[in-house]
Design a protein around this motif. Structure first.
Motif, PDB file in Angstrom:
ATOM      1  N   TYR A   3      -4.056  -1.913  -3.204  1.00 55.62           N
ATOM      2  CA  TYR A   3      -5.158  -1.018  -2.847  1.00 55.62           C
ATOM      3  C   TYR A   3      -6.514  -1.681  -3.067  1.00 55.62           C
ATOM      4  O   TYR A   3      -7.542  -1.010  -3.033  1.00 55.62           O
ATOM      5  CB  TYR A   3      -5.066   0.286  -3.643  1.00 55.62           C
ATOM      6  CG  TYR A   3      -3.989   1.204  -3.114  1.00 55.62           C
ATOM      7  CD1 TYR A   3      -4.274   2.133  -2.115  1.00 55.62           C
ATOM      8  CD2 TYR A   3      -2.689   1.133  -3.597  1.00 55.62           C
ATOM      9  CE1 TYR A   3      -3.288   2.969  -1.610  1.00 55.62           C
ATOM     10  CE2 TYR A   3      -1.700   1.970  -3.101  1.00 55.62           C
ATOM     11  CZ  TYR A   3      -1.999   2.882  -2.109  1.00 55.62           C
ATOM     12  OH  TYR A   3      -1.024   3.703  -1.603  1.00 55.62           O
ATOM     13  N   GLN A  13       5.044   4.778  -2.132  1.00 52.92           N
ATOM     14  CA  GLN A  13       6.148   5.718  -1.903  1.00 52.92           C
ATOM     15  C   GLN A  13       7.429   5.203  -2.532  1.00 52.92           C
ATOM     16  O   GLN A  13       8.147   5.949  -3.200  1.00 52.92           O
ATOM     17  CB  GLN A  13       6.363   5.938  -0.399  1.00 52.92           C
ATOM     18  CG  GLN A  13       7.377   7.022  -0.099  1.00 52.92           C
ATOM     19  CD  GLN A  13       6.846   8.400  -0.403  1.00 52.92           C
ATOM     20  OE1 GLN A  13       5.814   8.789   0.133  1.00 52.92           O
ATOM     21  NE2 GLN A  13       7.518   9.146  -1.252  1.00 52.92           N
ATOM     22  N   ARG A  16      -6.932   4.921  -2.528  1.00 56.03           N
ATOM     23  CA  ARG A  16      -7.783   4.368  -1.475  1.00 56.03           C
ATOM     24  C   ARG A  16      -9.253   4.623  -1.754  1.00 56.03           C
ATOM     25  O   ARG A  16     -10.116   3.838  -1.355  1.00 56.03           O
ATOM     26  CB  ARG A  16      -7.392   4.942  -0.106  1.00 56.03           C
ATOM     27  CG  ARG A  16      -6.135   4.287   0.456  1.00 56.03           C
ATOM     28  CD  ARG A  16      -5.812   4.731   1.880  1.00 56.03           C
ATOM     29  NE  ARG A  16      -5.148   6.035   1.864  1.00 56.03           N
ATOM     30  CZ  ARG A  16      -5.667   7.162   2.371  1.00 56.03           C
ATOM     31  NH1 ARG A  16      -6.840   7.148   2.950  1.00 56.03           N
ATOM     32  NH2 ARG A  16      -5.001   8.289   2.294  1.00 56.03           N
ATOM     33  N   ARG A  27       0.815  -1.221   0.000  1.00 56.66           N
ATOM     34  CA  ARG A  27       0.000   0.000   0.000  1.00 56.66           C
ATOM     35  C   ARG A  27       0.844   1.264   0.000  1.00 56.66           C
ATOM     36  O   ARG A  27       1.618   1.494  -0.908  1.00 56.66           O
ATOM     37  CB  ARG A  27      -1.004  -0.035   1.141  1.00 56.66           C
ATOM     38  CG  ARG A  27      -2.091  -1.085   0.895  1.00 56.66           C
ATOM     39  CD  ARG A  27      -3.218  -0.990   1.866  1.00 56.66           C
ATOM     40  NE  ARG A  27      -3.939   0.252   1.698  1.00 56.66           N
ATOM     41  CZ  ARG A  27      -5.235   0.347   1.489  1.00 56.66           C
ATOM     42  NH1 ARG A  27      -5.955  -0.749   1.408  1.00 56.66           N
ATOM     43  NH2 ARG A  27      -5.829   1.508   1.362  1.00 56.66           N
ATOM     44  N   ARG A  28       0.681   2.123   0.998  1.00 54.81           N
ATOM     45  CA  ARG A  28       1.320   3.452   1.009  1.00 54.81           C
ATOM     46  C   ARG A  28       2.839   3.338   0.933  1.00 54.81           C
ATOM     47  O   ARG A  28       3.483   4.091   0.206  1.00 54.81           O
ATOM     48  CB  ARG A  28       0.887   4.224   2.270  1.00 54.81           C
ATOM     49  CG  ARG A  28       1.551   5.595   2.442  1.00 54.81           C
ATOM     50  CD  ARG A  28       1.095   6.540   1.333  1.00 54.81           C
ATOM     51  NE  ARG A  28       1.449   7.913   1.572  1.00 54.81           N
ATOM     52  CZ  ARG A  28       2.651   8.451   1.296  1.00 54.81           C
ATOM     53  NH1 ARG A  28       3.609   7.717   0.811  1.00 54.81           N
ATOM     54  NH2 ARG A  28       2.871   9.729   1.501  1.00 54.81           N
ATOM     55  N   ASP A  36      -1.976   8.417  -2.938  1.00 55.75           N
ATOM     56  CA  ASP A  36      -2.416   7.404  -1.983  1.00 55.75           C
ATOM     57  C   ASP A  36      -3.901   7.584  -1.662  1.00 55.75           C
ATOM     58  O   ASP A  36      -4.673   6.615  -1.675  1.00 55.75           O
ATOM     59  CB  ASP A  36      -1.569   7.491  -0.705  1.00 55.75           C
ATOM     60  CG  ASP A  36      -2.014   6.522   0.360  1.00 55.75           C
ATOM     61  OD1 ASP A  36      -1.983   5.293   0.115  1.00 55.75           O
ATOM     62  OD2 ASP A  36      -2.414   6.994   1.449  1.00 55.75           O
ATOM     63  N   THR A  78       2.421  12.608  -3.523  1.00 57.28           N
ATOM     64  CA  THR A  78       2.376  11.199  -3.136  1.00 57.28           C
ATOM     65  C   THR A  78       1.220  10.941  -2.177  1.00 57.28           C
ATOM     66  O   THR A  78       0.515   9.934  -2.298  1.00 57.28           O
ATOM     67  CB  THR A  78       3.719  10.770  -2.516  1.00 57.28           C
ATOM     68  OG1 THR A  78       4.774  11.091  -3.426  1.00 57.28           O
ATOM     69  CG2 THR A  78       3.748   9.274  -2.261  1.00 57.28           C
ATOM     70  N   ASP A  79       0.999  11.857  -1.237  1.00 57.09           N
ATOM     71  CA  ASP A  79      -0.148  11.731  -0.331  1.00 57.09           C
ATOM     72  C   ASP A  79      -1.461  11.724  -1.117  1.00 57.09           C
ATOM     73  O   ASP A  79      -2.370  10.937  -0.827  1.00 57.09           O
ATOM     74  CB  ASP A  79      -0.177  12.884   0.681  1.00 57.09           C
ATOM     75  CG  ASP A  79       0.934  12.813   1.706  1.00 57.09           C
ATOM     76  OD1 ASP A  79       1.528  11.727   1.902  1.00 57.09           O
ATOM     77  OD2 ASP A  79       1.223  13.865   2.316  1.00 57.09           O
TER      78      ASP A  79
END
Length: 189
Positions: A131, A84, A184, A79-80, A180, A176-177
């Motif tokens: 995800y 990254q 999601r 995932r995150r 993500d 990047t945030d």
């Protein structure tokens, strides 16, 4: 110019990849490579079919290198953390090897790219499957992430973020945030 012994396809591909990083992928031709290695262009046709073949070889080399880096960076992540690692490897590779990065962005015949292209695609899709996206949505998500990363990297490379605050590193973190968060909340219909 005299013919140099030891010119092989791998040696020429390495020299061409280095040249791409120095002058830009679009500037790499058989003639430019011949100047670099100190031979007449005709000498290279014993090893290469032409400029398209040379550029394809650079692209395959770049995809192999990128795949190797991604495999190491993604191991054990999900995932995150995997996202990254994925985008940071892409950014670092693009910064270190701008010509080779450009080569990874061009259309290459699947039969020529072979395992290298499939590996990078599979690694990217694997990150996005973390995800819990439906299978049919993964290609859309791959394109979304790739477009976002490529757009950011292109604008940064041409100085598009140099004229204002905040620092591009802060924007990279926020991007990047946002990727993500978007993954999601990916729409499934």
């Amino acid at each position: 110019m005299a013919t140099r012994a030891g010119l092989t396809v791998p040696v020429l591909t390495t020299a061409a990849a280095e040249l791409a990083d120095e002058v830009g992928f679009a500037q790499v031709t058989v003639s430019a490579l011949a100047r670099r290695v100190g031979v007449q262009p005709a000498s290279l046709y014993a090893h290469l079919r032409g400029t398209d073949d040379l550029r394809t070889r650079i692209a395959v080399r770049a995809l192999e290198e990128l795949g190797d880096r991604l495999s190491v960076a993604l191991a054990g992540r999900a995932r995150r953390a995997a996202l990254q690692a994925l985008v940071d490897v892409m950014r670092d590779y693009a910064r270190e090897h701008p010509g080779r990065w450009a080569a990874t962005q061009v259309r290459v015949d699947v039969t020529q790219a072979g395992a290298a292209g499939s590996r990078v695609s599979a690694l990217t899709a694997g990150v996005l499957r973390g995800y819990d996206l439906p299978g049919a949505e993964v290609p859309h998500a791959v394109r979304f992430v790739g477009s976002t990363v490529n757009g950011f990297l292109h604008l940064q490379a041409i100085g598009g973020f140099d004229h204002s605050a905040p620092d591009a590193e802060q924007s990279w973190a926020r991007t990047t945030d946002a990727l993500d968060a978007a993954l999601r909340a990916w729409p499934t219909s």
